[in-house]
Design an enzyme around this catalytic site. Structure first.
Site, mmCIF file in Angstrom:
data_model
loop_
_atom_site.group_PDB
_atom_site.id
_atom_site.type_symbol
_atom_site.label_atom_id
_atom_site.label_comp_id
_atom_site.label_asym_id
_atom_site.label_seq_id
_atom_site.Cartn_x
_atom_site.Cartn_y
_atom_site.Cartn_z
ATOM 1 N N CYS A 1 0.827 -1.136 -0.020
ATOM 2 C CA CYS A 1 0.068 -0.006 -0.106
ATOM 3 C C CYS A 1 0.870 1.340 -0.123
ATOM 4 C CB CYS A 1 -0.795 -0.176 1.275
ATOM 5 S SG CYS A 1 -2.180 -1.320 1.349
ATOM 6 N N HIS B 1 -2.931 7.317 2.837
ATOM 7 C CA HIS B 1 -3.240 5.772 2.330
ATOM 8 C C HIS B 1 -4.425 5.481 3.134
ATOM 9 C CE1 HIS B 1 -3.961 1.609 1.679
ATOM 10 N NE2 HIS B 1 -3.468 1.604 2.839
ATOM 11 N N ASN C 1 -10.687 0.750 1.107
ATOM 12 C CA ASN C 1 -9.014 0.847 1.095
ATOM 13 C C ASN C 1 -8.900 0.166 -0.252
ATOM 14 O OD1 ASN C 1 -6.325 0.119 1.095
ATOM 15 N ND2 ASN C 1 -6.495 -0.669 3.307
#
Length: 335
Positions: A115, A255, A285
């Protein structure tokens, strides 16, 4: 002669059309929709259609960014794609993007650092463009995590989603551009996020499929503790190294791991006065894509002012952290 500053000329993004709500997921996970919101701040997320792959979203995001930048695809020198969920082991997603958009003269490659991938790709693109005056790079982050989450695992299923975000990098005038980036790895904590099946250690087989080895497994508490410890520290170290004060940061674009956790981390990092940009409630996400998707939405909404200091903070599998600080130049025009 001083080095030509490099900055973001334009952003783009693509999220799938299918909306998956908490009400859709909760019954199969033994939780309530309210529990999901309380734990994550997520109300819905987007899943790719069965016929869509990672490259499809990446291509759409790339085209969106290029259109806004005014940079023709055949002027791109590099295409860098950050993904942990490629269409297949080969070819690289970057090559599929290059061919689809007509970036015929561009070198292309993928990065896989979970990520935090967009910040890593941004740093690589920045350095490549800085070393080649007049060059341009397309940086894309794309993930389809809906294909790698166990439908019975509430720890990952409620969080993860699909999407792609992109940025075109090129020369910008002083004092704009990317002012500094730090990339940090903590491989000793790699077991916190794993997909055990499908690689050379555990090649795909009936046994790995039956055991659920191709799903992401996450040690949620360990990941949260890692983020609380490492991300505020990384933010403070980057600002100190670049000589910038916490009160100078106008925007924090992280993020989109978990909305509840992100608000906590922003305070721990000393960025209470910065505007925290969150799209996690609407899009979930989407892995490496979540940061550039959020950046694009903030830019298109006119929330990033010319000259504003924007701090990017990404973290995830590896384990790894990436932070970057930019003096924002109003985007959407050619360079």
């Amino acid at each position: 002669m001083s080095e030509q500053p490099v900055g973001v000329l334009a952003t783009g993004s693509c999220v799938p059309e299918q909306v998956v709500t908490n009400e859709d997921l909760a019954p199969g996970l033994g939780v309530t929709p309210e529990w999901i919101v309380r734990k994550t701040a997520i109300r819905e997320r987007r899943y790719a259609a069965p016929e869509q792959a990672t490259s499809d979203l990446a291509i759409a995001a790339a085209r969106s960014a290029l259109e806004r930048s005014g940079v023709p695809a055949d002027r791109l020198d590099y295409v860098v794609v950050a993904t942990t969920t490629p269409d297949s082991p080969l070819p690289p997603v970057s090559c599929l993007v290059q061919a689809a958009i007509g970036a015929d003269r561009a070198g292309c490659f993928d990065l896989n650092i979970g990520c935090s991938g967009f910040v890593a790709a941004l740093d690589v693109g920045h350095k490549l463009v800085a070393a080649r005056p007049g060059a341009h790079a397309l940086v894309v982050a794309a993930d389809l995590w809906s294909r790698f989450t166990d439908p019975a695992d509430r720890g990952t299923r409620v969080l993860l989603a699909d999407g792609a975000g992109a940025a075109v990098l090129g020369p910008v005038p002083e004092p704009y551009g990317i002012l500094g980036t730090d990339l940090l790895g903590h491989g000793d904590q790699a077991p916190y996020l794993v997909i055990e099946g499908g690689g050379t250690r555990n090649p795909a087989s009936y046994d790995t499929v039956d055991a659920g080895g191709h799903y992401l497994r996450m040690r949620g508490r360990d990941v949260s503790d890692y983020v609380r410890e490492k991300v505020p520290q990384a933010v403070k170290e980057l600002l100190a190294r670049t000589g910038l004060g916490h009160d100078e940061v106008a925007h924090l674009v992280p993020h989109q791991a978990n909305g509840v956790l992100l608000r906590e981390v922003a305070g721990q990092a000393g960025l209470d006065r910065a505007r925290l940009h969150l799209t996690v409630e609407e899009f979930g996400n989407s892995g490496a894509a979540s940061l550039p998707v959020t950046l694009d939405h903030a830019d298109r909404a006119g929330l990033l002012g010319d000259g504003d200091l924007v701090l990017l903070a990404a973290f995830g599998g590896g384990m790894a952290v990436g932070t970057s600080v930019l003096r924002w130049k109003a985007t959407g025009t050619g360079s």
